[in-house]
Design a protein around this motif. Structure first.
Motif, PDB file in Angstrom:
ATOM      1  N   ARG A  33      42.555  33.552  40.528  1.00  0.00           N
ATOM      2  CA  ARG A  33      41.917  33.917  41.792  1.00  0.00           C
ATOM      3  C   ARG A  33      41.725  32.736  42.729  1.00  0.00           C
ATOM      4  O   ARG A  33      41.658  32.913  43.952  1.00  0.00           O
ATOM      5  CB  ARG A  33      40.582  34.607  41.507  1.00  0.00           C
ATOM      6  N   GLU A  34      41.617  31.521  42.174  1.00  0.00           N
ATOM      7  CA  GLU A  34      41.432  30.357  43.043  1.00  0.00           C
ATOM      8  C   GLU A  34      42.666  30.054  43.883  1.00  0.00           C
ATOM      9  O   GLU A  34      42.579  29.362  44.910  1.00  0.00           O
ATOM     10  CB  GLU A  34      41.081  29.121  42.212  1.00  0.00           C
ATOM     11  N   LYS A  36      45.615  32.040  45.673  1.00  0.00           N
ATOM     12  CA  LYS A  36      46.144  33.350  46.055  1.00  0.00           C
ATOM     13  C   LYS A  36      47.661  33.390  45.881  1.00  0.00           C
ATOM     14  O   LYS A  36      48.375  32.517  46.374  1.00  0.00           O
ATOM     15  CB  LYS A  36      45.773  33.651  47.510  1.00  0.00           C
ATOM     16  N   SER A 157      45.724  21.987  46.393  1.00  0.00           N
ATOM     17  CA  SER A 157      45.854  22.489  47.758  1.00  0.00           C
ATOM     18  C   SER A 157      46.470  21.426  48.656  1.00  0.00           C
ATOM     19  O   SER A 157      46.060  20.264  48.630  1.00  0.00           O
ATOM     20  CB  SER A 157      44.482  22.905  48.286  1.00  0.00           C
ATOM     21  N   VAL A 163      40.948  19.609  45.779  1.00  0.00           N
ATOM     22  CA  VAL A 163      40.873  20.925  45.136  1.00  0.00           C
ATOM     23  C   VAL A 163      42.047  21.077  44.187  1.00  0.00           C
ATOM     24  O   VAL A 163      43.202  21.152  44.612  1.00  0.00           O
ATOM     25  CB  VAL A 163      40.881  22.056  46.183  1.00  0.00           C
ATOM     26  N   VAL A 165      43.410  23.128  40.526  1.00  0.00           N
ATOM     27  CA  VAL A 165      43.189  24.248  39.606  1.00  0.00           C
ATOM     28  C   VAL A 165      44.138  24.101  38.416  1.00  0.00           C
ATOM     29  O   VAL A 165      45.358  24.153  38.588  1.00  0.00           O
ATOM     30  CB  VAL A 165      43.425  25.595  40.306  1.00  0.00           C
ATOM     31  N   TRP A 185      50.254  25.326  48.046  1.00  0.00           N
ATOM     32  CA  TRP A 185      49.741  24.617  46.875  1.00  0.00           C
ATOM     33  C   TRP A 185      50.862  23.838  46.205  1.00  0.00           C
ATOM     34  O   TRP A 185      51.952  24.367  45.971  1.00  0.00           O
ATOM     35  CB  TRP A 185      49.131  25.594  45.862  1.00  0.00           C
TER      36      TRP A 185
END
Length: 218
Positions: A33-34, A36, A157, A163, A165, A185
């Motif tokens: 979910r982090e 998209k 990102s 950021v 993930v 990303w």
């Protein structure tokens, strides 16, 4: 007409719906979910199918020399890679059986062929890939199948490099990227000591093979 009905009208039923030995195959998708547009299916390939894919890759004799760790194909892919592409489409279609969002958008699933470019990488312990966004010569929608060794792929990102993930890619897993995940990303695999940790544990560093499928722009 809903998305699943459109796909079945064009391509027929997915293998997960057909009779025979694959009748019990159930693909489970996890939405990251982090990020998209980023989805992972951790049970995409059974151990037997992983072994078959690995054998098919090495039957091409691409990695006969230690210095050879990458192979690319454009246009007509080997038959086993075409079958792998069909399995990707089937697994995405199967997500609609669980009332999930489709891991890849409908317009991508309808294109023919779904993929026409393949890159196979073989990484030795400690080898990985630098942070990057795939070249714009490729269309939206990228699929990566992992074999042999687990690894952690980090997504960063492009708008804020603070950021990041992490995503665990286990052997037999499939990750697909579209939309923001594909264009906004960066993804990387840093396999230097200390970077490959998951849930507080360092992953064993073994050889890893990956198969990446993409579609060339017109």
């Amino acid at each position: 007409m809903d998305e699943k009905a459109v796909l079945e009208l064009v391509f027929g039923q997915s293998s997960s719906d057909s009779e025979g030995e694959d009748e019990e195959v159930r693909f489970h998708w996890e939405e990251i979910r982090e990020v998209k547009g980023l989805w992972v299916s951790r049970n995409f390939l059974s151990p037997h199918k992983q072994s078959t894919l690995f054998s098919n890759v090495h039957s091409e004799n691409w990695f006969t020399q230690p210095s050879n760790n990458q192979a690319m194909r454009f246009g007509d892919l080997p038959s086993w890679a075409t079958e792998l592409s069909h399995s990707v489409r089937d697994s995405v279609l199967a997500a609609s059986d669980d009332d999930q969002l489709l891991p890849l958008p409908l317009d991508l699933l309808l294109r023919q062929p779904l993929f026409d470019q393949m890159i196979v990488n073989q990484y030795q312990p400690g080898e990985g890939i630098c942070a990057h966004v795939d070249l714009l010569r490729f269309e939206d929608g990228i699929a990566i199948v992992s074999l042999e060794s687990s690894c952690v792929m980090h997504f960063t990102s492009v708008d804020n490099e603070l950021v990041s993930v992490p995503v665990l890619l286990n052997p037999g897993s499939l990750v697909v990227m579209s939309g923001e995940a594909r264009y906004r990303w960066k993804h990387e695999i840093n396999r230097r000591p200390g970077f490959q940790t998951w849930e507080g544990h360092e992953l064993d560093q073994m050889r890893r093979t990956s198969v990446t499928l993409r579609k060339l722009c017109e």
